[in-house]
Design a protein around this motif. Structure first.
Motif, short mmCIF file in Angstrom:
data_model
loop_
_atom_site.label_atom_id
_atom_site.label_comp_id
_atom_site.label_asym_id
_atom_site.label_seq_id
_atom_site.Cartn_x
_atom_site.Cartn_y
_atom_site.Cartn_z
N THR A 37 38.83 49.31 -44.32
CA THR A 37 37.89 49.37 -43.19
C THR A 37 38.63 49.18 -41.87
OG1 THR A 37 36.05 48.57 -44.53
CG2 THR A 37 35.89 48.27 -42.14
N VAL A 38 39.47 48.14 -41.80
CA VAL A 38 40.18 47.89 -40.54
C VAL A 38 41.27 48.93 -40.31
CG1 VAL A 38 41.51 46.22 -39.20
CG2 VAL A 38 39.66 45.43 -40.68
N LYS A 39 41.99 49.27 -41.34
CA LYS A 39 43.05 50.27 -41.19
C LYS A 39 42.49 51.60 -40.69
CE LYS A 39 45.29 51.33 -44.95
NZ LYS A 39 46.30 51.29 -46.05
N SER A 40 41.36 52.01 -41.25
CA SER A 40 40.71 53.25 -40.79
C SER A 40 40.23 53.10 -39.35
CB SER A 40 39.53 53.60 -41.70
OG SER A 40 39.95 53.81 -43.03
N GLU A 41 39.74 51.92 -39.00
CA GLU A 41 39.27 51.68 -37.64
C GLU A 41 40.43 51.75 -36.64
OE1 GLU A 41 36.62 51.08 -34.61
OE2 GLU A 41 36.07 51.30 -36.74
N VAL A 42 41.57 51.19 -37.00
CA VAL A 42 42.75 51.27 -36.13
C VAL A 42 43.12 52.73 -35.88
CG1 VAL A 42 45.24 50.83 -36.01
CG2 VAL A 42 43.68 49.00 -36.72
N VAL A 43 43.19 53.52 -36.95
CA VAL A 43 43.55 54.92 -36.82
C VAL A 43 42.52 55.66 -35.97
CG1 VAL A 43 43.79 57.09 -38.09
CG2 VAL A 43 44.90 55.03 -38.94
N CYS A 44 41.24 55.42 -36.23
CA CYS A 44 40.20 56.13 -35.50
C CYS A 44 40.18 55.76 -34.02
CB CYS A 44 38.84 55.86 -36.13
SG CYS A 44 38.59 56.74 -37.70
N GLN A 45 40.41 54.49 -33.70
CA GLN A 45 40.44 54.11 -32.29
C GLN A 45 41.61 54.76 -31.56
OE1 GLN A 45 39.84 50.04 -31.15
NE2 GLN A 45 38.23 49.69 -32.66
N ILE A 46 42.74 54.88 -32.21
CA ILE A 46 43.89 55.56 -31.61
C ILE A 46 43.56 57.04 -31.40
CG2 ILE A 46 46.27 56.31 -32.01
CD1 ILE A 46 46.68 53.58 -33.44
N LEU A 47 42.98 57.67 -32.41
CA LEU A 47 42.62 59.09 -32.28
C LEU A 47 41.55 59.30 -31.20
CD1 LEU A 47 42.56 60.11 -36.04
CD2 LEU A 47 44.15 60.95 -34.31
N GLU A 48 40.58 58.41 -31.14
CA GLU A 48 39.55 58.52 -30.10
C GLU A 48 40.18 58.41 -28.71
OE1 GLU A 48 35.96 58.51 -30.16
OE2 GLU A 48 35.84 58.90 -32.32
N MET A 50 43.00 59.36 -27.92
CA MET A 50 43.74 60.60 -27.70
C MET A 50 42.83 61.81 -27.52
SD MET A 50 46.73 59.91 -30.53
CE MET A 50 47.29 61.61 -30.54
N GLY A 51 41.52 61.57 -27.53
CA GLY A 51 40.59 62.66 -27.24
C GLY A 51 39.93 63.31 -28.43
N TYR A 52 40.07 62.73 -29.62
CA TYR A 52 39.44 63.27 -30.82
C TYR A 52 38.13 62.54 -31.10
CZ TYR A 52 43.98 65.41 -31.83
OH TYR A 52 45.15 66.14 -31.77
N VAL A 289 54.12 62.76 -30.27
CA VAL A 289 52.77 63.24 -30.57
C VAL A 289 51.98 63.40 -29.28
CG1 VAL A 289 50.60 62.71 -31.75
CG2 VAL A 289 52.79 62.13 -32.84
N THR A 290 51.28 64.52 -29.14
CA THR A 290 50.49 64.75 -27.94
C THR A 290 49.01 64.51 -28.20
OG1 THR A 290 50.34 67.12 -28.44
CG2 THR A 290 52.14 66.40 -27.00
N ALA A 291 48.30 64.16 -27.14
CA ALA A 291 46.86 63.96 -27.22
C ALA A 291 46.15 65.32 -27.26
CB ALA A 291 46.38 63.15 -26.01
N ALA A 292 44.83 65.30 -27.40
CA ALA A 292 44.07 66.54 -27.50
C ALA A 292 44.21 67.41 -26.26
CB ALA A 292 42.60 66.22 -27.77
N ASP A 293 44.46 66.79 -25.10
CA ASP A 293 44.60 67.58 -23.87
C ASP A 293 46.04 67.97 -23.58
OD1 ASP A 293 45.78 65.22 -23.07
OD2 ASP A 293 44.34 64.79 -21.46
N GLY A 294 46.95 67.68 -24.50
CA GLY A 294 48.35 68.07 -24.32
C GLY A 294 49.21 67.01 -23.68
N SER A 295 48.63 65.93 -23.19
CA SER A 295 49.43 64.85 -22.60
C SER A 295 50.06 64.00 -23.71
CB SER A 295 48.54 63.97 -21.72
OG SER A 295 47.54 63.33 -22.49
#
Length: 307
Positions: A37-48, A50-52, A289-295
């Motif tokens: 639960t926490v590991k998935s949350e960490v990954v999702c917060q990082i992805l969010e 980054m614009g996902y 690694v780049t974010a969704a907007d290329g930054s």
């Protein structure tokens, strides 16, 4: 980020989601285990950051593996090996799933007993049946369909170490551990599924039993893989690049599990506090690694977490 709890059928999950979320979000299969639960949350917060968009589906491993092959689930960070080999190996060998990377390799599983039972002479699974009445010939296990539950059922079916007349009581991890702790407080004998990393290793005075022939699927050192659908890398190449570098130390995951599973801190707060305090570690995961907007991905995360 959307989180769906208690889903038992994958179809129900997607009937509950808006069409746009189904089409655009990265869908994580999340078994109801504190560390995942926490590991998935960490990954999702990082992805969010980054614009996902992300969606977390709380569903069991069999549904997750099926969903990965039907493109109904994108990612899972909880492929415990060898405990899930029966689900994992056929799909890996057929290249039906993408085995992205090992995300933790300081893990292990076995049947466990309280230290006072171990000190009384129960130090191996071979020692259980001779004291069966003390245990009510019962093994406390986690949810049906998990690798540990399935391998324990096989041990009982095959009468490994005389366990053929024993019963496994299966439930969610929190329910199992509450039952175990109640028996320990009463001074009773109990044998149960144990693994590390997990808060149980901090909060319960417990010992891991040695295995015997026939227990290899259950008693083992383990690694945990990040797995994905075959379409995921093409659809989200930079998110895939991040997940290839995502690696967690055992002590870190135990900390997450203790904060969430034992101290009852919300997983969102456990994850955000950890990210904010460990941005240098996150930077290693996002190198190149780049974010969704290329930054730059790490710049997006620093901005989101004010670091």
């Amino acid at each position: 980020m959307k989180r769906l709890f208690g889903v038992t059928l994958l179809l129900v999950s997607f009937l509950c989601l808006p069409v746009a979320a189904q089409a655009d979000a990265i869908r994580f299969g999340v078994p109801p285990w504190p560390g995942v639960t926490v590991k998935s949350e960490v990954v999702c917060q990082i992805l969010e950051a980054m614009g996902y968009d992300t969606v977390q589906l709380e569903i069991g491993p069999p549904i997750i593996y099926k969903g990965l092959t039907t493109d109904d689930v994108d990612v899972c960070v909880a492929a415990w090996i060898p405990q899930q080999n029966e689900m994992f190996l056929p799909l890996r060998d057929k290249k039906a799933i993408d085995v992205v990377a090992v995300n933790i390799d300081e893990a292990g599983t076995s049947l466990c007993v309280p230290s006072y039972v171990w000190e009384a002479g129960v130090r191996s699974i071979a020692d259980l049946d001779a004291r069966g009445e003390m245990f009510d010939r019962t093994i406390y296990g986690i949810e049906v369909g998990s690798g540990m539950q399935t391998s324990t059922e096989e041990m009982i079916h095959d009468d490994v170490a005389g366990l053929g007349d024993w019963t496994q009581v299966s439930s969610t991890t929190p329910v199992m551990l509450r039952a175990v702790q109640e028996r320990i407080r009463a001074g009773k004998w109990v044998v149960f599924h144990g693994w590390q990393p997990h808060w149980m290793n901090f909060q319960i005075d417990m010992k891991y039993l040695e295995g015997v022939p026939g227990t290899e699927k259950l008693v083992s050192e383990s690694v945990v893989y990040t797995i994905a659908s075959r379409q995921f890398a093409t659809r989200h190449p930079q998110a895939h690049a991040f997940l290839k570098k995502f690696y967690v130390r055992g002590a870190t995951q135990s900390q997450w599990i203790n904060d969430f599973g034992f101290r009852k801190t919300a997983p969102e707060k456990v994850a955000s506090d950890w990210i904010r305090a460990n941005i240098d570690t996150v930077a290693t995961w996002l190198d190149g690694v780049t974010a969704a907007d290329g930054s730059a991905g790490i710049d997006a995360v620093r901005a989101a977490f004010n670091r």
